[in-house]
Motif scaffolding. Structure first.
Motif, short mmCIF file in Angstrom:
data_model
loop_
_atom_site.label_atom_id
_atom_site.label_comp_id
_atom_site.label_asym_id
_atom_site.label_seq_id
_atom_site.Cartn_x
_atom_site.Cartn_y
_atom_site.Cartn_z
N ARG A 146 43.41 11.65 48.01
CA ARG A 146 42.32 12.62 48.24
C ARG A 146 42.48 13.85 47.35
N ALA A 158 39.80 15.06 44.60
CA ALA A 158 39.30 16.44 44.68
C ALA A 158 39.51 17.17 43.36
N LEU A 201 36.41 18.62 41.21
CA LEU A 201 36.34 20.06 40.92
C LEU A 201 36.16 20.32 39.43
N VAL A 228 35.27 22.33 47.68
CA VAL A 228 35.65 20.94 47.43
C VAL A 228 36.77 20.52 48.39
N ALA A 229 37.74 21.40 48.63
CA ALA A 229 38.86 21.07 49.52
C ALA A 229 38.37 20.79 50.94
N MET A 273 36.37 17.50 51.07
CA MET A 273 37.24 16.32 50.99
C MET A 273 38.16 16.20 52.19
N LEU A 290 40.89 17.98 52.86
CA LEU A 290 42.29 18.05 52.45
C LEU A 290 43.15 18.76 53.49
N LEU A 327 44.92 23.05 45.31
CA LEU A 327 43.64 23.04 44.61
C LEU A 327 43.16 24.46 44.34
#
Length: 305
Positions: free
Chosen positions: A62, A66, A70, A237-238, A241, A243, A251
C-alpha cells in the motif's frame, strides 16, 4: 518535543555549511565526501535496511502504491500548469524537480528520529520505488525533443544510480529470506551509522546562498508547492489509501523535505537552468528548518497520533 527531535538534523546541515565556507578540512574534501557517501555508505544503509524489511507485508505494498500515486498526480498537475503557462524545459525541469524530488539524507534521518527502525525499513521501501520514478520524471521534464537520446540517458541514469542498485539488491535478499550472512549485518550497521551525519554535513556544504538573489517570486512559489502543497496532497493520498500511521508519516515527511542536492547535477548535465535549480535547493533547505516541524506537528494533529 518534535522540534527537539528534528533540530539536530538541521544543526548538522548548518555545520556543514560553515565548515565548507571556512575551507575546513580542505577545499577538495566535501566533493570527495559526498561521492564516498553517495556511492558507498548510503547504499549500504539502504541495502541493509531493505534486506530486513517485511517486503511481503500488505502495508508495504500500500505504501508503494501510495508513493506512485502521489508522484504521478503531482507530475500531472505540474504538466497541466505548464500547458496553461508554457515554459521551456530548462525552466520546467528545475521546477518539477523542486516539487517532486526529495533530499534522501534528510528524509531518512528525519524518519529514523521520528519512527525508529520500523520507520527506517519502510522508508527504504519508499525510496526503492520513488527514487527511480522521480529520476524518470526529472529526465523527461528536462528533455526537449531528442527522444532516442533521452531514453538512452534515462536508462543509463537509472541503472547506474547506486541508490537504485542498492535497493534492488536489498529487495532481492529480503525476498530470498537469507538475511545478511557471516556477520555482514554488523559491517553494514557500521557504515550506516556514519552515512546520515556525513550526508547532512555534505548537504550544508553544497548550499549556494548567492543563488537566492534572482527569481525570488518563482522560488517562493516552488517552495510553497514543495513544502506545503505536497505534504497536504500526501496526507490526502495516505488517508485515501488507508495507510498505517508510520507509513503515512513516511509519505508526508518525504513530501515535506527539501528537494535533492543531486538535482543540480542532473540539471547541469541536461542543459537546464543551473542557477535556478541551485536557488530552489538552497531556499527550500533553509525554509524547511521551520516548515518541516510545523508540517509534522499538523499531520500528527490531524491524524490523531
Amino acid at each position: 518535543m518534535l522540534f527537539l527531535t528534528i533540530w539536530p538534523l538541521f544543526a548538522l546541515i548548518c555545520a556543514g555549511f560553515l565548515l565548507a565556507r571556512k575551507g575546513f578540512p580542505a577545499e577538495g574534501f566535501w566533493p570527495a565526501a559526498e561521492r564516498m557517501n553517495y556511492f558507498f555508505m548510503f547504499p549500504a544503509l539502504l541495502f541493509s535496511s531493505l534486506a530486513r524489511a517485511p517486503i511481503r507485508d500488505p502495508e508495504v505494498l500500500r505504501l508503494g502504491v501510495a508513493a506512485v500515486a502521489l508522484l504521478l498526480i503531482a507530475a500531472a498537475l505540474l504538466a497541466f500548469a505548464r500547458w496553461l503557462r508554457p515554459a521551456p524545459a530548462a525552466r520546467f525541469g528545475p521546477a518539477l524537480q523542486g516539487v517532486l524530488r526529495f533530499n534522501t539524507y534528510l528524509g531518512v534521518a528525519a524518519i529514523t528520529s521520528l519512527a525508529g527502525s520500523e520507520g527506517l525499513s519502510r522508508a527504504a521501501v519508499y525510496l526503492a520505488i520513488a527514487v527511480p520514478l522521480v529520476n524518470l520524471l526529472s529526465i523527461l521534464a528536462l528533455s526537449e525533443g531528442g527522444a532516442s537520446g533521452r531514453w538512452r540517458r534515462l536508462v543509463r541514469t537509472i541503472f547506474t544510480n547506486p541508490l537504485i542498485l542498492a535497493c534492488l539488491a536489498g529487495i532481492a535478499v529480503a525476498l530470498a529470506g537469507t538475511g545478511l550472512p557471516f556477520g555482514s549485518a554488523a559491517l553494514f550497521s557500521l557504515l550506516a551509522q556514519g552515512s546520515l551525519p556525513l550526508g547532512l554535513l555534505c548537504v550544508g556544504a553544497a548550499l549556494q546562498p548567492q543563488a537566492l538573489r534572482q527569481d525570488m517570486a518563482a522560488l517562493a512559489g516552488i517552495d510553497a508547492l514543495r513544502l506545503f502543497a505536497m505534504p497536504v496532497l500526501a496526507t490526502v493520498v495516505a488517508f485515501a489509501m488507508g495507510l498505517e500511521p508510520v507509513s503515512a508519516l513516511i509519505l508526508v515527511v518525504f513530501s515535506a523535505i527539501p528537494t535533492a542536492p543531486t538535482a543540480y547535477v542532473l540539471t547541469r548535465q541536461l542543459g537546464g537552468d543551473g542557477p535556478f535549480m541551485a536557488g530552489i535547493i538552497t531556499s527550500q533547505t533553509l525554509a524547511a528548518v521551520l516548515t518541516l516541524p510545523l508540517v509534522v506537528w499538523l499531520f500528527r494533529l490531524v491524524g490523531g497520533n
